[in-house]
Design a protein around this motif. Structure first.
Motif, PDB file in Angstrom:
ATOM      1  N   ASP A 255       0.834  -1.206   0.000  1.00  0.00           N
ATOM      2  CA  ASP A 255       0.000   0.000   0.000  1.00  0.00           C
ATOM      3  C   ASP A 255       0.868   1.255   0.000  1.00  0.00           C
ATOM      4  OD1 ASP A 255       0.779   0.582   2.600  1.00  0.00           O
ATOM      5  OD2 ASP A 255      -1.186   0.192   3.491  1.00  0.00           O
ATOM      6  N   ARG A 256       0.190   2.413  -0.099  1.00  0.00           N
ATOM      7  CA  ARG A 256       0.908   3.677  -0.264  1.00  0.00           C
ATOM      8  C   ARG A 256       1.741   4.026   0.964  1.00  0.00           C
ATOM      9  NH1 ARG A 256      -1.566   7.833   2.412  1.00  0.00           N
ATOM     10  NH2 ARG A 256      -3.700   7.468   3.146  1.00  0.00           N
ATOM     11  N   HIS A 257       1.305   3.599   2.164  1.00  0.00           N
ATOM     12  CA  HIS A 257       2.098   3.872   3.360  1.00  0.00           C
ATOM     13  C   HIS A 257       3.477   3.224   3.248  1.00  0.00           C
ATOM     14  CE1 HIS A 257      -1.388   5.554   5.332  1.00  0.00           C
ATOM     15  NE2 HIS A 257      -2.070   4.428   5.186  1.00  0.00           N
ATOM     16  N   CYS A 258       3.485   1.987   2.750  1.00  0.00           N
ATOM     17  CA  CYS A 258       4.759   1.268   2.603  1.00  0.00           C
ATOM     18  C   CYS A 258       5.643   1.912   1.546  1.00  0.00           C
ATOM     19  CB  CYS A 258       4.487  -0.193   2.246  1.00  0.00           C
ATOM     20  SG  CYS A 258       3.549  -1.097   3.488  1.00  0.00           S
ATOM     21  N   LEU A 259       5.054   2.231   0.400  1.00  0.00           N
ATOM     22  CA  LEU A 259       5.847   2.832  -0.674  1.00  0.00           C
ATOM     23  C   LEU A 259       6.408   4.179  -0.246  1.00  0.00           C
ATOM     24  CD1 LEU A 259       3.639   1.971  -3.783  1.00  0.00           C
ATOM     25  CD2 LEU A 259       5.804   0.931  -3.126  1.00  0.00           C
ATOM     26  N   ALA A 260       5.597   4.979   0.459  1.00  0.00           N
ATOM     27  CA  ALA A 260       6.074   6.291   0.904  1.00  0.00           C
ATOM     28  C   ALA A 260       7.218   6.142   1.899  1.00  0.00           C
ATOM     29  CB  ALA A 260       4.920   7.071   1.523  1.00  0.00           C
ATOM     30  N   ASP A 267      14.847   6.959  -1.297  1.00  0.00           N
ATOM     31  CA  ASP A 267      14.731   7.902  -2.411  1.00  0.00           C
ATOM     32  C   ASP A 267      14.741   7.171  -3.761  1.00  0.00           C
ATOM     33  OD1 ASP A 267      14.459  10.362  -3.659  1.00  0.00           O
ATOM     34  OD2 ASP A 267      16.614  10.743  -3.714  1.00  0.00           O
ATOM     35  N   MET A 268      13.805   6.220  -3.878  1.00  0.00           N
ATOM     36  CA  MET A 268      13.746   5.382  -5.079  1.00  0.00           C
ATOM     37  C   MET A 268      12.786   5.924  -6.140  1.00  0.00           C
ATOM     38  SD  MET A 268      13.767   1.651  -3.163  1.00  0.00           S
ATOM     39  CE  MET A 268      13.673   0.665  -4.663  1.00  0.00           C
ATOM     40  N   GLY A 269      12.145   7.066  -5.868  1.00  0.00           N
ATOM     41  CA  GLY A 269      11.229   7.638  -6.850  1.00  0.00           C
ATOM     42  C   GLY A 269      10.008   6.778  -7.088  1.00  0.00           C
ATOM     43  N   LEU A 270       9.414   6.268  -5.992  1.00  0.00           N
ATOM     44  CA  LEU A 270       8.333   5.286  -6.124  1.00  0.00           C
ATOM     45  C   LEU A 270       6.944   5.875  -5.940  1.00  0.00           C
ATOM     46  CD1 LEU A 270       9.928   2.426  -4.004  1.00  0.00           C
ATOM     47  CD2 LEU A 270       9.695   2.484  -6.489  1.00  0.00           C
ATOM     48  N   SER A 271       6.844   7.178  -5.775  1.00  0.00           N
ATOM     49  CA  SER A 271       5.534   7.762  -5.526  1.00  0.00           C
ATOM     50  C   SER A 271       4.576   7.391  -6.652  1.00  0.00           C
ATOM     51  CB  SER A 271       5.649   9.285  -5.438  1.00  0.00           C
ATOM     52  OG  SER A 271       6.480   9.641  -4.359  1.00  0.00           O
ATOM     53  N   VAL A 272       3.424   6.847  -6.273  1.00  0.00           N
ATOM     54  CA  VAL A 272       2.431   6.418  -7.260  1.00  0.00           C
ATOM     55  C   VAL A 272       1.084   6.980  -6.871  1.00  0.00           C
ATOM     56  CG1 VAL A 272       3.659   4.286  -7.805  1.00  0.00           C
ATOM     57  CG2 VAL A 272       1.939   4.278  -6.006  1.00  0.00           C
ATOM     58  N   ASP A 273       0.247   7.172  -7.856  1.00  0.00           N
ATOM     59  CA  ASP A 273      -1.085   7.721  -7.641  1.00  0.00           C
ATOM     60  C   ASP A 273      -2.059   6.581  -7.383  1.00  0.00           C
ATOM     61  OD1 ASP A 273      -3.193   9.453  -7.473  1.00  0.00           O
ATOM     62  OD2 ASP A 273      -3.466   9.617  -9.649  1.00  0.00           O
ATOM     63  N   ALA A 274      -1.895   5.945  -6.224  1.00  0.00           N
ATOM     64  CA  ALA A 274      -2.750   4.802  -5.893  1.00  0.00           C
ATOM     65  C   ALA A 274      -2.685   4.555  -4.404  1.00  0.00           C
ATOM     66  CB  ALA A 274      -2.287   3.561  -6.649  1.00  0.00           C
ATOM     67  N   ALA A 330      11.621  -0.141   6.457  1.00  0.00           N
ATOM     68  CA  ALA A 330      11.339   1.277   6.217  1.00  0.00           C
ATOM     69  C   ALA A 330      10.310   1.796   7.209  1.00  0.00           C
ATOM     70  CB  ALA A 330      10.850   1.478   4.790  1.00  0.00           C
ATOM     71  N   LEU A 331       9.250   1.036   7.438  1.00  0.00           N
ATOM     72  CA  LEU A 331       8.220   1.456   8.387  1.00  0.00           C
ATOM     73  C   LEU A 331       8.734   1.428   9.819  1.00  0.00           C
ATOM     74  CD1 LEU A 331       5.209  -0.372   6.767  1.00  0.00           C
ATOM     75  CD2 LEU A 331       5.382   2.089   7.083  1.00  0.00           C
ATOM     76  N   ILE A 367      -2.526   1.319  10.132  1.00  0.00           N
ATOM     77  CA  ILE A 367      -2.149  -0.009   9.664  1.00  0.00           C
ATOM     78  C   ILE A 367      -1.739   0.095   8.196  1.00  0.00           C
ATOM     79  CG2 ILE A 367      -2.871  -2.385   9.273  1.00  0.00           C
ATOM     80  CD1 ILE A 367      -4.826  -2.160  11.529  1.00  0.00           C
ATOM     81  N   ALA A 368      -0.487  -0.222   7.938  1.00  0.00           N
ATOM     82  CA  ALA A 368       0.000  -0.339   6.561  1.00  0.00           C
ATOM     83  C   ALA A 368      -0.115  -1.797   6.144  1.00  0.00           C
ATOM     84  CB  ALA A 368       1.446   0.132   6.468  1.00  0.00           C
ATOM     85  N   ASN A 369      -0.281  -2.026   4.858  1.00  0.00           N
ATOM     86  CA  ASN A 369      -0.502  -3.391   4.384  1.00  0.00           C
ATOM     87  C   ASN A 369       0.531  -3.805   3.349  1.00  0.00           C
ATOM     88  OD1 ASN A 369      -3.079  -4.679   5.477  1.00  0.00           O
ATOM     89  ND2 ASN A 369      -3.799  -2.623   4.938  1.00  0.00           N
ATOM     90  N   ILE A 370       1.168  -4.946   3.613  1.00  0.00           N
ATOM     91  CA  ILE A 370       1.895  -5.682   2.593  1.00  0.00           C
ATOM     92  C   ILE A 370       1.368  -7.115   2.661  1.00  0.00           C
ATOM     93  CG2 ILE A 370       3.995  -4.294   2.519  1.00  0.00           C
ATOM     94  CD1 ILE A 370       5.277  -6.214   4.476  1.00  0.00           C
TER      95      ILE A 370
END
Length: 461
Positions: A255-260, A267-274, A330-331, A367-370
């Protein structure tokens, strides 16, 4: 165990072990990565280098009635390697030899301290592949993987650690070195004692050697990514893939919490619109792999993906899967993390994800989800601000609610992390009294003095 009662076991260990094996500093071996699980202070830490070291340690603990806690790299997430007060922690992290890789028989023989990724690299040099690949593969050891029956990204298609363990050398709770299993492709002589030890979390013996089954190296994978506006929509896509009778080599949810968190860290440039990203891979050879990837893509699109595509950029695809692997550390940088490990039938994944969201709302918990979504193994990560006692209590309540919801949907309290300390209550809820009694009977037979990892999985005293 206080200093006076600890003295006999320390004397025995000093007399029986080579110089440098008994460590002076016990601080770094008190607990694994399950920071919310309780732990004690060990009387001693033994860094074994040989089976003889392990045997001498077990016998010293037997003779003095001292608890013994086996430990690998300490990457566990359930408290299974946590010290109990006055115990001897026995770490196998220095037993790192790859004794054999046999291309003809497609097997490897390794010591328990071999890191998962190191074994995989050694096998790759011979055109072979060891499939189990937990997110901790760059750090976790084969012994620890065996003790918890670890899974990983590709287990949706290729199975978990137990499916690859052919044989073990084990020091038992009676102070004997035994060999279990075989080297042959087939064999049904006697009970499957090898399978029994796999996943036993150090409560039945100390693993000193592992023989694993290998597979041929596989073809390049095709990657499919899908963006979804909710975890429930992503769950419906997972169910759709199963309903289409597709078996991807990976099907992961992030989920977006994990990617952020990963992006902020690396700094992997992973920001996504989801809100949620699904990552799938297929590895069927040739055109079949491309067709399977297209079929997975169609499932994503039919299930409401806001964007979905087959990746043509291998570096980008690898970065997304690396983000999945890095999500937990990361979290963890943001605050204490309580990690769930429930597994439900794939058809129940959408409902389980909805219930996780409901638990987050009801208990005011982030709660972040993977997830290894393809086989229903969900890892909700409950995050609390440092030092916030009230938030920790709310998170604990959410944790227990999620366990109850998983069981209500026909699931299990742990898919791959093990019971350890955190899931003992869940295990009692999952198993009937008769089945728990069977577990205790096996424990009593193989560890009659009850010295091996006492208090983990279930209380036997």
């Amino acid at each position: 165990m206080d200093g006076m009662t600890a003295a006999p076991v320390l004397e025995r260990l000093r007399a029986a072990l080579p110089a440098g094996t008994l460590l002076d500093d016990t601080g770094g071996h008190r607990h694994d990565e399950a920071e919310w699980a309780p732990h004690g202070t060990p009387a001693a830490v033994v860094r074994a280098r040989t089976t003889a070291d392990v045997l001498a340690t077990v016998r010293a603990c037997l003779d003095t009635g001292t608890p013994l806690v086996p430990r690998g790299a300490g990457t566990g997430l359930s408290g299974g390697a946590n010290a109990v007060e006055g115990c001897v922690v026995l770490t196998t992290e220095a037993m790192t030899a790859i004794r054999e890789v046999d291309p003809q028989e497609r097997l490897a023989v390794v010591e328990p301290g071999v890191v998962n990724d190191v074994l995989r690299a050694a096998c790759a040099e011979q055109g072979l592949w060891y499939p189990p690949d937990p997110a901790s593969a760059p750090w976790s050891t084969i012994g620890g993987n065996v003790a918890t029956n670890a899974g990983g990204v590709c287990c949706v298609k290729y199975g978990v650690t137990r499916d690859y363990v052919l044989g073990l050398e084990v020091v038992t709770g009676t102070g004997e070195v035994v060999r279990l299993g075989r080297r042959t492709a087939k064999g049904v002589a006697g009970y499957d004692l090898t399978g029994l030890v796999v996943g036993s979390e150090g409560t039945l013996g100390v693993i000193t050697e592992v023989t694993v089954r290998l597979r041929p190296a596989r073809p390049p994978e095709h990657t499919v990514a899908g963006y979804f506006s909710s975890a429930v929509d992503a769950g419906r896509a997972v169910a759709a893939v199963a309903q289409a009778r597709l078996t991807p080599s990976a099907l992961e949810l992030v989920d977006r919490h994990c990617l952020a968190a990963v992006d902020q860290w690396k700094d992997m440039g992973l920001s996504v619109d989801a809100e949620v990203v699904l990552l799938a891979r297929t590895d069927a050879p040739g055109v079949a792999g491309e067709q399977e990837a297209d079929a997975v893509l169609a499932c994503f699109e039919r299930s409401g993906a806001t964007w979905a595509a087959r990746s043509t950029d291998q570096a980008e695809a690898d970065a997304l899967f690396e983000a999945r692997r890095l999500a937990y550390p990361a979290l963890e940088r943001l605050g204490p993390v309580l990690t769930e490990d429930v597994c439900v039938p794939v058809a129940a994944v959408p409902e389980m994800l909805a219930r996780i969201e409901a638990a987050a709302t009801a208990h005011d918990t982030l709660i972040a989800n993977i997830a290894h979504a393809g086989d229903g193994n969900l890892h909700p990560l409950l995050i609390t601000p440092p030092g916030d006692t009230a938030a920790r209590e709310r998170a604990r309540a959410a944790f227990e609610r999620i366990i109850g919801d998983a069981l209500a949907l026909g699931g299990t309290v742990t898919g791959e992390h093990g019971v350890g300390l955190l899931k003992r209550g869940g295990l009692r809820a999952e198993l009937s009294p008769a089945v728990l009694a069977m577990h205790r009977a096996v424990k009593a037979a193989l560890d009659p003095r009850g010295i091996l990892n006492p208090g983990k999985v279930f209380d036997v005293r």
